[in-house]
Design a protein around this motif. Structure first.
Motif, short mmCIF file in Angstrom:
data_model
loop_
_atom_site.label_atom_id
_atom_site.label_comp_id
_atom_site.label_asym_id
_atom_site.label_seq_id
_atom_site.Cartn_x
_atom_site.Cartn_y
_atom_site.Cartn_z
N TRP A 31 0.85 -1.19 0.00
CA TRP A 31 0.00 0.00 0.00
C TRP A 31 0.89 1.24 0.00
O TRP A 31 1.83 1.35 0.78
CB TRP A 31 -0.89 0.00 1.24
CG TRP A 31 -2.08 -0.91 1.16
CD1 TRP A 31 -3.38 -0.55 0.99
CD2 TRP A 31 -2.09 -2.34 1.26
NE1 TRP A 31 -4.20 -1.66 0.98
CE2 TRP A 31 -3.42 -2.78 1.13
CE3 TRP A 31 -1.09 -3.30 1.43
CZ2 TRP A 31 -3.79 -4.11 1.18
CZ3 TRP A 31 -1.46 -4.64 1.48
CH2 TRP A 31 -2.78 -5.03 1.36
N PHE A 32 0.55 2.20 -0.87
CA PHE A 32 1.35 3.41 -0.99
C PHE A 32 0.45 4.64 -1.01
O PHE A 32 -0.74 4.56 -1.35
CB PHE A 32 2.17 3.41 -2.28
CG PHE A 32 3.23 2.34 -2.34
CD1 PHE A 32 4.51 2.57 -1.83
CD2 PHE A 32 2.96 1.11 -2.91
CE1 PHE A 32 5.48 1.59 -1.88
CE2 PHE A 32 3.93 0.12 -2.97
CZ PHE A 32 5.20 0.36 -2.45
N ASP A 33 1.03 5.79 -0.67
CA ASP A 33 0.37 7.06 -0.92
C ASP A 33 0.34 7.30 -2.43
O ASP A 33 1.26 6.88 -3.14
CB ASP A 33 1.12 8.21 -0.25
CG ASP A 33 1.12 8.11 1.26
OD1 ASP A 33 2.17 8.40 1.86
OD2 ASP A 33 0.09 7.74 1.85
N PRO A 34 -0.68 8.00 -2.93
CA PRO A 34 -0.67 8.37 -4.35
C PRO A 34 0.56 9.21 -4.68
O PRO A 34 0.97 10.05 -3.89
CB PRO A 34 -1.96 9.19 -4.50
CG PRO A 34 -2.83 8.75 -3.37
CD PRO A 34 -1.90 8.45 -2.24
N GLN A 35 1.14 8.97 -5.85
CA GLN A 35 2.35 9.68 -6.26
C GLN A 35 2.29 9.96 -7.76
O GLN A 35 1.56 9.28 -8.49
CB GLN A 35 3.59 8.88 -5.89
CG GLN A 35 3.52 7.42 -6.28
CD GLN A 35 4.58 6.59 -5.61
OE1 GLN A 35 5.77 6.84 -5.78
NE2 GLN A 35 4.17 5.58 -4.85
N PRO A 36 3.06 10.95 -8.24
CA PRO A 36 2.95 11.36 -9.65
C PRO A 36 3.10 10.23 -10.66
O PRO A 36 2.45 10.25 -11.71
CB PRO A 36 4.09 12.39 -9.79
CG PRO A 36 4.22 12.98 -8.42
CD PRO A 36 3.97 11.85 -7.48
N ILE A 37 3.90 9.22 -10.34
CA ILE A 37 4.09 8.13 -11.30
C ILE A 37 2.80 7.34 -11.53
O ILE A 37 2.69 6.57 -12.49
CB ILE A 37 5.22 7.20 -10.81
CG1 ILE A 37 5.73 6.33 -11.97
CG2 ILE A 37 4.76 6.34 -9.64
CD1 ILE A 37 6.98 5.56 -11.64
N ASP A 38 1.80 7.54 -10.66
CA ASP A 38 0.54 6.82 -10.76
C ASP A 38 -0.44 7.45 -11.75
O ASP A 38 -1.55 6.92 -11.94
CB ASP A 38 -0.15 6.75 -9.38
CG ASP A 38 0.69 6.03 -8.35
OD1 ASP A 38 1.44 5.12 -8.74
OD2 ASP A 38 0.58 6.37 -7.16
N GLU A 82 7.38 2.06 -8.06
CA GLU A 82 7.47 2.58 -9.43
C GLU A 82 6.49 1.90 -10.37
O GLU A 82 6.36 2.30 -11.53
CB GLU A 82 8.89 2.39 -9.97
CG GLU A 82 9.97 3.06 -9.13
CD GLU A 82 9.76 4.57 -9.02
OE1 GLU A 82 9.56 5.21 -10.06
OE2 GLU A 82 9.78 5.09 -7.89
N SER A 83 5.79 0.87 -9.92
CA SER A 83 4.87 0.12 -10.78
C SER A 83 3.49 0.77 -10.82
O SER A 83 3.18 1.68 -10.04
CB SER A 83 4.76 -1.32 -10.31
OG SER A 83 4.24 -1.38 -8.98
N ASP A 84 2.65 0.32 -11.74
CA ASP A 84 1.30 0.86 -11.86
C ASP A 84 0.42 0.34 -10.72
O ASP A 84 0.55 -0.80 -10.28
CB ASP A 84 0.67 0.44 -13.19
CG ASP A 84 1.26 1.19 -14.38
OD1 ASP A 84 1.76 2.30 -14.17
OD2 ASP A 84 1.20 0.65 -15.50
N PRO A 85 -0.52 1.17 -10.25
CA PRO A 85 -1.44 0.72 -9.21
C PRO A 85 -2.44 -0.30 -9.75
O PRO A 85 -2.95 -0.16 -10.87
CB PRO A 85 -2.15 2.01 -8.78
CG PRO A 85 -2.05 2.92 -9.97
CD PRO A 85 -0.75 2.58 -10.63
#
Length: 283
Positions: A31-38, A82-85
């Protein structure tokens, strides 16, 4: 620097499946916070969420708005940050962002759909107010093969993050929450009609209303805690052939619809607890 959510895959118990009956694939969910790479991954999931009507909205603007509040909401990934959600959940304040074109369009759409759906009359009344009340619009979607067990942790994190934001005087003190989701109903196959098979009988005879099915099984539990809920017809409808394209090894085709579920803010906690008990029942 974006922090990893403090939850590991082994905190999620998968229930209801006998490992002897399936081929097991080990997957580590993070689980991650939303980030620009998403950005692109979020756009794709938003398009999936809004289905036929995705073309109405500026998905880039909605994705940017989600990314503008990186400490609120979660993404779920399997190959690192770095991967897609594979899934996401967030909440947007309809009152705070009322002047943004993407939210204006979305609020107008939701009001129009609620007004034309009798079961959603309380929502239509709320969205008729000027200004719109502080409604938290919950947006969440996941890839179709993602286990439902990943969902309760996202809601638990969201509740914690909203509480922290309120302490910091940020605009997340909501009066209501509105969840956008999807349902579907089974429809008689166009292909079967063309083949004129006399042995096949219509399962929905006598003008009976079609049964609603949930793409997200947790929605059935959430509706039990709602002020109001209901399915909505998409503005852009697909032809019969599109329903047949979604038969997926079954006799009937399916027709997708939108779904709206409205909660009073104080009832979200109980709704999430009910979801947890449904997804991971005690043994």
């Amino acid at each position: 620097m974006v922090k990893r959510k403090e939850l590991k895959d082994n905190d999620v118990e998968m229930s209801g499946t006998d490992p002897r009956d399936i081929d097991m694939v080990n997957v580590d969910f993070e689980w991650f916070d939303p980030q620009p790479i998403d950005f692109h991954g979020l756009k794709n999931l938003l398009r999936q969420l809004f289905d036929n009507d995705a073309q109405i909205f500026d998905m880039s603007a909605l994705a940017d708005l989600i990314l503008s509040q990186p400490l609120l909401g979660s993404t779920v990934k399997v190959d690192g940050p770095e991967s897609d959600p594979y899934a996401f959940l967030t909440v947007l304040n309809l009152q705070e962002h009322k002047d943004k074109p993407a939210i204006k369009d979305l609020t107008t759409y939701l009001h129009r759909k609620a007004t034309s759906t009798p079961s959603l009359a309380p929502l239509a009344q709320l969205l008729s107010q000027t200004p719109v009340p502080p409604i938290g619009l919950i947006l969440t979607e996941r890839l179709i093969n993602m286990p439902v067990e990943i969902v309760p942790p996202m809601y638990t994190m969201l509740q914690e993050e909203i509480a922290w934001a309120i302490k910091d005087k940020e605009p997340y003190n909501f009066s209501h929450y509105l969840l956008v989701s999807k349902t579907y109903e089974e429809v008689e196959s166009k292909l079967d009609n063309e083949e004129s098979r006399p042995q096949k009988k219509k399962k929905k005879a006598g003008g009976q209303a079609a049964e609603r099915f949930f793409f997200h099984p947790e929605d059935e539990v959430l509706e039990q805690h709602a002020v109001c809920s209901g399915s909505i017809e998409y503005t852009h409808k697909q032809d019969d052939g599109h329903s047949d394209s979604k038969r997926a090894f079954q006799e009937l085709g399916i027709r997708t619809k939108g779904s709206l579920i409205l909660f009073e803010a104080g009832r979200l906690e109980g709704a999430v607890q009910g979801m947890k008990e449904y997804v991971q029942p005690s043994v």
